[in-house]
Design a protein around this motif. Sequence first.
Motif, PDB file in Angstrom:
ATOM      1  N   SER A  89      -5.505   4.492  -5.104  1.00 29.17           N
ATOM      2  CA  SER A  89      -5.459   5.171  -3.802  1.00 29.17           C
ATOM      3  C   SER A  89      -6.813   5.788  -3.470  1.00 29.17           C
ATOM      4  O   SER A  89      -7.292   5.679  -2.340  1.00 29.17           O
ATOM      5  CB  SER A  89      -4.391   6.265  -3.793  1.00 29.17           C
ATOM      6  OG  SER A  89      -3.138   5.725  -4.108  1.00 29.17           O
ATOM      7  N   MET A 102       2.165   1.719  -3.511  1.00 29.25           N
ATOM      8  CA  MET A 102       1.098   2.269  -4.340  1.00 29.25           C
ATOM      9  C   MET A 102       0.965   3.781  -4.111  1.00 29.25           C
ATOM     10  O   MET A 102       0.930   4.572  -5.053  1.00 29.25           O
ATOM     11  CB  MET A 102      -0.227   1.579  -3.987  1.00 29.25           C
ATOM     12  CG  MET A 102      -1.472   2.294  -4.494  1.00 29.25           C
ATOM     13  SD  MET A 102      -2.972   1.764  -3.650  1.00 29.25           S
ATOM     14  CE  MET A 102      -2.829   2.703  -2.131  1.00 29.25           C
ATOM     15  N   PHE A 103       0.931   4.160  -2.835  1.00 27.37           N
ATOM     16  CA  PHE A 103       0.702   5.547  -2.452  1.00 27.37           C
ATOM     17  C   PHE A 103       1.859   6.433  -2.925  1.00 27.37           C
ATOM     18  O   PHE A 103       1.642   7.475  -3.545  1.00 27.37           O
ATOM     19  CB  PHE A 103       0.551   5.619  -0.933  1.00 27.37           C
ATOM     20  CG  PHE A 103      -0.015   6.916  -0.446  1.00 27.37           C
ATOM     21  CD1 PHE A 103      -1.282   7.312  -0.830  1.00 27.37           C
ATOM     22  CD2 PHE A 103       0.718   7.732   0.394  1.00 27.37           C
ATOM     23  CE1 PHE A 103      -1.806   8.507  -0.379  1.00 27.37           C
ATOM     24  CE2 PHE A 103       0.207   8.933   0.848  1.00 27.37           C
ATOM     25  CZ  PHE A 103      -1.063   9.320   0.453  1.00 27.37           C
ATOM     26  N   ILE A 147      -2.583  -3.480  -7.770  1.00 26.52           N
ATOM     27  CA  ILE A 147      -1.401  -3.083  -7.002  1.00 26.52           C
ATOM     28  C   ILE A 147      -0.276  -4.100  -7.200  1.00 26.52           C
ATOM     29  O   ILE A 147       0.873  -3.741  -7.458  1.00 26.52           O
ATOM     30  CB  ILE A 147      -1.744  -2.950  -5.500  1.00 26.52           C
ATOM     31  CG1 ILE A 147      -2.783  -1.843  -5.291  1.00 26.52           C
ATOM     32  CG2 ILE A 147      -0.496  -2.676  -4.681  1.00 26.52           C
ATOM     33  CD1 ILE A 147      -3.313  -1.750  -3.887  1.00 26.52           C
ATOM     34  N   TYR A 161      -3.134  12.491 -10.004  1.00 29.90           N
ATOM     35  CA  TYR A 161      -4.482  12.710  -9.458  1.00 29.90           C
ATOM     36  C   TYR A 161      -5.235  13.724 -10.306  1.00 29.90           C
ATOM     37  O   TYR A 161      -6.416  13.554 -10.614  1.00 29.90           O
ATOM     38  CB  TYR A 161      -4.400  13.214  -8.015  1.00 29.90           C
ATOM     39  CG  TYR A 161      -3.979  12.150  -7.039  1.00 29.90           C
ATOM     40  CD1 TYR A 161      -4.918  11.321  -6.435  1.00 29.90           C
ATOM     41  CD2 TYR A 161      -2.638  11.974  -6.723  1.00 29.90           C
ATOM     42  CE1 TYR A 161      -4.529  10.344  -5.551  1.00 29.90           C
ATOM     43  CE2 TYR A 161      -2.237  10.993  -5.840  1.00 29.90           C
ATOM     44  CZ  TYR A 161      -3.183  10.179  -5.246  1.00 29.90           C
ATOM     45  OH  TYR A 161      -2.796   9.206  -4.372  1.00 29.90           O
ATOM     46  N   SER A 186       1.880   7.015  -6.647  1.00 30.20           N
ATOM     47  CA  SER A 186       0.813   7.853  -7.189  1.00 30.20           C
ATOM     48  C   SER A 186       1.257   9.322  -7.218  1.00 30.20           C
ATOM     49  O   SER A 186       0.611  10.137  -7.869  1.00 30.20           O
ATOM     50  CB  SER A 186      -0.458   7.697  -6.356  1.00 30.20           C
ATOM     51  OG  SER A 186      -0.293   8.251  -5.079  1.00 30.20           O
ATOM     52  N   ILE A 198      -9.890   4.807  -0.260  1.00 34.25           N
ATOM     53  CA  ILE A 198     -10.234   5.713   0.850  1.00 34.25           C
ATOM     54  C   ILE A 198     -11.483   5.251   1.613  1.00 34.25           C
ATOM     55  O   ILE A 198     -11.416   5.048   2.830  1.00 34.25           O
ATOM     56  CB  ILE A 198     -10.373   7.172   0.351  1.00 34.25           C
ATOM     57  CG1 ILE A 198      -9.004   7.668  -0.141  1.00 34.25           C
ATOM     58  CG2 ILE A 198     -10.869   8.075   1.470  1.00 34.25           C
ATOM     59  CD1 ILE A 198      -9.064   9.008  -0.853  1.00 34.25           C
ATOM     60  N   MET A 239      -2.236   4.004 -10.038  1.00 36.21           N
ATOM     61  CA  MET A 239      -1.984   3.994  -8.597  1.00 36.21           C
ATOM     62  C   MET A 239      -2.744   5.125  -7.902  1.00 36.21           C
ATOM     63  O   MET A 239      -3.213   4.972  -6.780  1.00 36.21           O
ATOM     64  CB  MET A 239      -0.484   4.111  -8.315  1.00 36.21           C
ATOM     65  CG  MET A 239       0.306   2.871  -8.688  1.00 36.21           C
ATOM     66  SD  MET A 239      -0.251   1.367  -7.831  1.00 36.21           S
ATOM     67  CE  MET A 239      -0.856   0.379  -9.180  1.00 36.21           C
ATOM     68  N   ALA A 240      -2.885   6.259  -8.589  1.00 41.24           N
ATOM     69  CA  ALA A 240      -3.686   7.350  -8.020  1.00 41.24           C
ATOM     70  C   ALA A 240      -5.147   6.917  -7.905  1.00 41.24           C
ATOM     71  O   ALA A 240      -5.789   7.123  -6.869  1.00 41.24           O
ATOM     72  CB  ALA A 240      -3.563   8.598  -8.880  1.00 41.24           C
ATOM     73  N   LEU A 285       0.835  -1.204   0.000  1.00 35.65           N
ATOM     74  CA  LEU A 285       0.000   0.000   0.000  1.00 35.65           C
ATOM     75  C   LEU A 285       0.871   1.256   0.000  1.00 35.65           C
ATOM     76  O   LEU A 285       0.540   2.252  -0.661  1.00 35.65           O
ATOM     77  CB  LEU A 285      -0.925  -0.002   1.227  1.00 35.65           C
ATOM     78  CG  LEU A 285      -1.917  -1.159   1.246  1.00 35.65           C
ATOM     79  CD1 LEU A 285      -2.744  -1.143   2.509  1.00 35.65           C
ATOM     80  CD2 LEU A 285      -2.828  -1.099   0.022  1.00 35.65           C
TER      81      LEU A 285
END
Lengths: 276, 285
Positions: free
Chosen positions: A249, A30-31, B116, A58, A34, A253, A245-246, A27
Motif C-alpha cells: 500500500s 490489499m488495502f 498482491i 504499518y 493491511s 502511494i 500488504m501494508a 487493490l
Amino acid sequence: MRLEKKRGKRLGFVVLLIIAVYNLSPLVWMFLNSFKSDAEIQQYPPTWWPEQPTVSAYHEIWTEGNFIAYFTNSAVVATTTTICSAFIGLLAGYGFSRFGFRGRGLLLTLFLASQMLPGVLLVGPYFKVLAFTGLYDTRVGLIIALTTITLPFSTWMLKGYIDSIPKELDEAALIDGCSRWGALFRAVLPSVAPGLVATIIYAFLLAWGDLLWALCLTTTDSMYTIPVALARLVGEFRIQWAQIMAGASIALIPPLIIYAFLTRLLVRGLTAGSVK
Amino acid sequence: MKDRYQGYVFVSPGVLLFVLVLGFPVITTLFNSFCPVWSAGIAKFTLQNYAKVTQDWVPRKVLGNTLVFVSCTVLLHFLLGLTVASALDTEVRGKRVFRVLAILPWAVPDSIAGLIWRFLYDPLHGSVNKILLTLHLIETPIEWLSNPALSLMSVIFADVWRGYPFVMIILLAGLQSIPPELYEAAEVDGASPVQRYLRITLPQLKTMIIIALALDTVWQFRMFGLVYTLTGGGPGRQTETLPLLVYKQYFNYFNFEYAAAVAVTSAVMMLMLSLPYLWIMLRRE
C-alpha cells in the motif's frame, strides 16, 4: 437510430462498471488486509472487512525493519533517474530533431531497437562493470542503469514533440541573440511540456517499480528498494501478509498520486508523441 | 557547418550512456555466448552453449511456457483493451471517472502486482477462493499457484489484470482520432452498427493495433517482476519464463556463458517480433 444509441450507451455503462469493479477489487483487498492484525489475517475462512482494524502492520513495518531505508532508496533512485532521463532525453531529442549529422539515422534506429532488448541480457555484464568500478551495491550504479534503459523512450518521445514545433521558433530565438541552449530552454521547452510529463511518468514508474535491476545490483539490506525488500519478505518461511500488504500500500502511494493528477495529460502525451 | 558539431554535443551524453550501459553488455553477452576458449591470445569460438539451449529439456520447457504466457496475455490484453476502449469512446455517463479507473492497474508496478495477486490466490487466506466458496462454485479451496496444472493459467490471469490498460490507452487514442464524419456518412448510407465497426473502426485502427500488439508482445516476453514475485517460476519449472531462466542461470548458478546463450536467443526472437513496430516508427521518421 436513437434507441440503438441509447442501448449502446447503456451497454457501455455496464461494461465500464464491471471493469471498474474488476480493476479496483484487488487493490481494495490489499488495502483492507493491511489493516488486519496478524492473528486475523491467519484466520480461516478469511474476513471481508477487518473486524478489529489496526495499524499494527504499518507500525511494525516502519519501526521493526529497515523500511525507512527502503523507502528512501526507492525515492532517491526513482527521482534522480527521472530527472536525469528527462534532461538527457531532452538534449538528445533536440539534437536528433534539429541537426543533421553523420550516424544520426543509425543512432536513432539503435535507440529504438534497444527498447526491445530484455533486461536480463544487459544486467549480467553491467553487474560485472559495477563490481569492477566499485559502484556495485550503490544507488549511483542503479541510477545510471535505470537512466539508460529509460533514455531511448525519453529521447524518442521528446524528439517527436520537438519535431512538431516549427524550426522558425528556434531561428527567431537565435536571431534574438540566444545561443542554441537558450533556444532550447526558452523557446522549445515550454511547448514540449506534455511530452516531458509523459517522459517523467514513464521514467518514474519504471524506476519506482523496477525489481530486476535493483535485485541484481544491490546486496546489503540497507541498499534494497521497496520491491526488492517486499520480494524477499515473500520468500520467508512464514509469510507476514498483513505487513506485505501494508508495504505494498505504501509502495503504491507515489504512482497513484501521479496517476490521479496526470491521467489526462498521459493520454494526450501518448497520443501526440511517440504513437501519433 | 558549425551546427553539425553542435548536434553531436546535444546527443553526446545520451549516446555515451547508451554505449556504456547498453552497448557494452550486449557485445559482452554476445561474445560470451559463443563460449570463447583462449589459446595463445586468440579466441576460439564454439556453439556448445547454443547446442545445449536447443537440446536440453529445460530451455524447451521454459520456451514453451513463455510462448503460452505471451500469446495468452497478449490476446486477452487486446480483447479486453478493445472492449474497454470502445466503451470509453462513447458518450457514456461518468466517463472521466471510468477512464481513471480503467487505467488504474497500470499504475501498479508489476512486481507489486505479483505480490498482491499472490495473496489473492492464497488458498486459505486469499479472496479468490473466498469468493468462489461463498458463491458455492467450488467445494474446497483450490491451490491456484502450487497446482502444476493451474499455475501458469493463474499467472496469466494476474498479468491480464495489470497489463491490459496499456493496450487500452493506445487503442483509445486510435479510436479518438477517427474522424466522426466517416461514421456520419456511413449512417446516412444505412450501415448497421456492426458494419460500421467492421468497415470503419477496425480498418482505421489498424496501425494502432499493430503498434499495441507488437509493443505488448515484447513487454510480455521480457516480463520479470510479476512472475518473480508471484511464483518465482514454480512449482518446479511450471511457470518459469525465459527472463527467469537467464536470471537464475546467471545469478544463482553462475553459468554466465549458458545464460548469455539463452539471453541472446530470446533477444533475437524479441527483435523479430518487434519488427512491425520498428518498421512503422522508422518509416515515420
